[in-house]
Structures are given as structure tokens and as C-alpha cells.
Design a protein around this motif. Structure first.
Motif, PDB file in Angstrom:
ATOM      1  N   THR A 151       1.023  -1.149  -0.043  1.00  0.00           N
ATOM      2  CA  THR A 151      -0.130   0.062   0.054  1.00  0.00           C
ATOM      3  C   THR A 151       1.057   1.379   0.102  1.00  0.00           C
ATOM      4  N   GLU A 153       0.549   3.462   1.997  1.00  0.00           N
ATOM      5  CA  GLU A 153       1.026   3.898   3.454  1.00  0.00           C
ATOM      6  C   GLU A 153       2.460   2.963   3.889  1.00  0.00           C
ATOM      7  N   HIS A 157       5.809   4.326   5.009  1.00  0.00           N
ATOM      8  CA  HIS A 157       6.503   4.225   6.362  1.00  0.00           C
ATOM      9  C   HIS A 157       7.883   3.155   6.103  1.00  0.00           C
ATOM     10  N   LEU A 197       0.395  12.212   2.202  1.00  0.00           N
ATOM     11  CA  LEU A 197       0.122  11.139   2.906  1.00  0.00           C
ATOM     12  C   LEU A 197       1.407  10.770   3.933  1.00  0.00           C
ATOM     13  N   GLU A 201       0.886  10.622   7.826  1.00  0.00           N
ATOM     14  CA  GLU A 201       1.430   9.374   8.756  1.00  0.00           C
ATOM     15  C   GLU A 201       2.665   9.765   9.608  1.00  0.00           C
ATOM     16  N   LYS A 208       8.979   6.697  10.587  1.00  0.00           N
ATOM     17  CA  LYS A 208       7.788   6.295  11.263  1.00  0.00           C
ATOM     18  C   LYS A 208       8.012   5.873  12.726  1.00  0.00           C
TER      19      LYS A 208
END
Length: 379
Positions: A151, A153, A157, A197, A201, A208
Motif C-alpha cells: 500500500t 502507506e 512507512h 500521505l 502518517e 515512522k
């Protein structure tokens, strides 16, 4: 070419870059002018024309204007070298005439690493440049099709543990602005979306956050878990230190000085036990070393795995085995300047020649922080 020369060539925000000086400092750039590109994606023409447009877009961008001197160095040379491998990866279809450069990002990161290492560029600056080059197209397609099925995300990350994502987005934006392409605005919109994004995040400007290293490593290795919650660990295996670095970089000495009491799994030891020279029957050598490692893993004993582990593919084989046994892994990467590596190797009692080391450079991928529980750089 040296680091000071490269520093002087970094253009100030909004300044016209000294492309003549860049080519004089980095002769490999001369090949870009005679390397074609697919017109559907590059209406501007050859790779050098595109590269100049990308560098100008970078230098004229708002991220570059706000960046520190070190950050500008990274952004400038990421743009200048992002397509350095296209001459060696160009393929022209004999039937359709379409032009492709498959794998140019990954190969480009290695070519840039060799070039900047020989120039004496500081490790952290060099590796940030190389990491950006290696994935500089990811923001193009993060929302439209990652072949691995990850994804957007997840990509944000993981990348945040490898490089500053804001710099990657600046590179991708300059790469797209520096070309003539019918769908350019659509891709620029996707890059902006990926950047938004990453900011949402909390990984645009920093790595992250994870509850612990085990959760992070499990997540990056494909476990279907939420990164915000600790992943339950049924059992803990061996504590393993995985050495990485070119031959003659000092791995044996480091192990002897820092971990003298731990058992060592070593391909060199395996060759000696089997009576084989370097490069002879490497399959038998690997089998011997892996069997030794498995025995230690089954008893959950701490040990050192001492090998070059020079490419990501080589490390993956080792790491897959270790994590299969629930090991905790600390990678220790060592590095020396080229002159020292070759001098040391020439003095060693080894069947590995300096010419062999020069060939090994084209598989040279420095471990990424996302690969293990802990990654230490001693360069």
C-alpha cells in the motif's frame, strides 16, 4: 574529482547550474547526451537534456530554497546523477522501436555509490543520495500500482526508515517537471498526494514511529499487522550480529576486539575447513556455513555471522534464515576508503585479488536501516 570540487559545483537556489563544470568533474555524465529515451515519456530527447532540466527544476524549487547546505548537496547530486545508469541499461525493442531502461534506478544507486565513494563524499551524504536514486520513481506509481502489492502507506512507512521522504518527493517532482510528457500534471498530482500521505502518517520529515523493533521488523518483512500496536512474540531466538562490508574493511578485527567470546559463522572459515580457495565450489562453502548457523540457531545461542553480505540479495538469504528462527539481528557495516581496502587486501594471505574486489563493487548495496532490528554504520 574530490568532495571539495563537488561542493563548489552545488548551485545556489535559483542559480543557473554550472553544467560544464559538472561534466568536467564527473566524466561519466558525457555518455548521457548520446543516450536516447522513449519519446512518449521524454519528449525533450536524450538523457543529458532531461538531466539538465531536472537539475534546473530542483534548484528552482521551494524545497531546495529552504534546505540547509548539506541538504542542498544531497538534492543537487540526486538530481544530477539520478539517471547515471541509463547508458548501460538502455534496451531498444527491435520490432516496435520503443526505448526502455529497466533497472536503471537500482543500478544508478550503485554507480553513484562507487563514484561518490572514490570522491571521498561523507558517508551519510553519499548514502542519502544513493538511496534517493534507487527509489526515485516510487512516488510516481505509489497510488497506481506497486507490483509487490504494498500500500502507499506501507511504502511511506518503510521509505521513512531509509531516507528523508520529503527529499524523495522533491526529487520525484523535479524529475517529472524536467521533461516533456503529456500526462505530466497527473503524475505531479500523485507525487503531491504521496507527500501529503507521508505528512499525515508522521513520516515525511522523520522515521515512522513503532512500538518496538520487533514490531517494525515484522511489519517491514510482510507481517499483516498494524504498525501502531506491539506485535506479540511467541519466543525469542538467538541474538545474532551480522557483519557486512567489503573484503579488507576490518570485519575480522572488529569481531575479535568487540565480540571475542562469541562463536563465528564465516565463509572464510568454511573455505579453510573445506580446503577451498576463494571462488571455488561456493555452493559447498555456503552449505557448510548455513549448517553451522542452523545448529547455533536451534540452540538459541548468540553468535556472529561474518561475511561481506555486500548485496541486498546476499543479506536477504541470511536474514530470512535468521528471522525464520526468531533471531534478533544487529547488522554492523564497516567501510574504508578505496586506497586502504586495496592496500590491505594486497598484503593479506588470500586468493582474492584486488581485481576481484573492483568487480564486487558493482554488487555493492549498503544495508538499509529497515533491514534488521538494529543497523550500525562504522564508516
Amino acid at each position: 574529482m574530490d568532495f571539495q570540487t563537488l561542493e563548489r559545483l552545488v548551485a545556489a537556489p535559483g542559480q543557473q547550474p554550472d553544467f560544464k563544470g559538472c561534466v568536467e568533474a564527473i566524466p561519466a555524465l558525457t555518455r548521457l547526451a548520446s543516450t536516447p529515451q522513449e519519446p512518449a515519456y521524454h519528449g525533450e530527447g536524450d538523457v543529458w537534456t532531461h538531466t539538465c532540466m531536472v537539475v534546473e527544476a530542483m534548484v528552482g524549487g521551494s524545497d531546495y530554497e529552504r534546505a540547509s547546505a548539506e541538504e542542498r548537496f544531497v538534492l543537487f547530486y540526486s538530481a544530477l546523477l539520478h539517471d547515471i545508469a541509463k547508458p548501460d541499461t538502455t534496451v531498444i525493442d527491435e520490432v516496435t522501436g520503443r526505448i526502455g531502461q529497466p533497472g536503471h534506478s537500482r543500478r544508478g544507486s550503485i554507480d553513484a555509490r562507487i563514484l561518490l565513494w572514490k570522491a571521498g563524499v561523507p558517508f551519510s551524504l553519499r548514502e542519502t543520495i544513493c538511496r534517493i536514486i534507487g527509489v526515485h520513481q516510487v512516488p510516481f506509481w505509489a497510488f497506481t500500482g506497486d507490483r509487490s502489492g504494498h500500500t502507499p502507506e506501507f511504502l511511506a512507512h518503510r521509505l521513512s526508515w531509509e531516507l528523508p521522504v520529503w527529499m524523495l518527493c522533491a526529487m520525484a517532482t523535479a524529475d517529472m517537471e524536467g521533461r516533456l510528457y503529456e500526462s505530466k500534471q497527473s503524475v505531479l498530482d500523485d507525487i503531491a498526494l504521496f507527500k501529503a500521505l507521508a505528512e499525515e502518517e508522521d513520516c515525511l520529515y522523520s522515521a515512522k514511529a513503532f512500538p518496538d523493533d520487533y514490531t517494525r521488523v515484522s511489519y517491514f518483512r510482510g507481517a499483516r499487522i498494524h504498525p501502531a500496536f506491539s506485535h506479540y512474540r511467541e519466543e525469542k531466538g538467538s541474538d545474532v550480529v551480522v557483519m557486512a562490508g567489503m573484503p579488507a574493511s576490518g570485519k575480522n578485527t572488529w569481531v575479535e576486539e568487540n565480540l571475542p567470546t562469541l562463536p563465528v559463522v564465516s565463509f572464510d572459515d568454511a573455505r579453510e575447513a573445506l580446503g577451498l580457495a576463494h571462488g571455488k565450489n561456493e555452493g559447498a562453502v555456503a552449505h557448510y556455513a548455513v549448517d553451522t548457523a542452523k545448529s547455533l540457531l536451534r540452540s538459541r545461542e548468540a553468535f556472529v555471522w561474518n561475511a561481506t553480505h555486500l548485496s541486498k540479495q546476499m543479506r536477504k538469504k541470511t536474514l530470512d534464515l535468521l528471522y525464520q528462527y526468531n533471531a534478533s539481528v544487529r547488522i554492523v557495516y564497516l567501510e574504508q576508503p578505496e586506497r586502504i581496502i586495496l592496500q590491505r587486501n594486497a598484503r593479506r594471505d588470500t586468493s582474492l585479488r584486488n581485481q576481484d574486489i573492483q568487480r564486487m563493487l558493482y554488487r555493492w548495496e549498503v544495508p538499509l536501516p529497515s533491514e534488521a532490528d538494529v543497523v550500525e554504520y562504522r564508516a
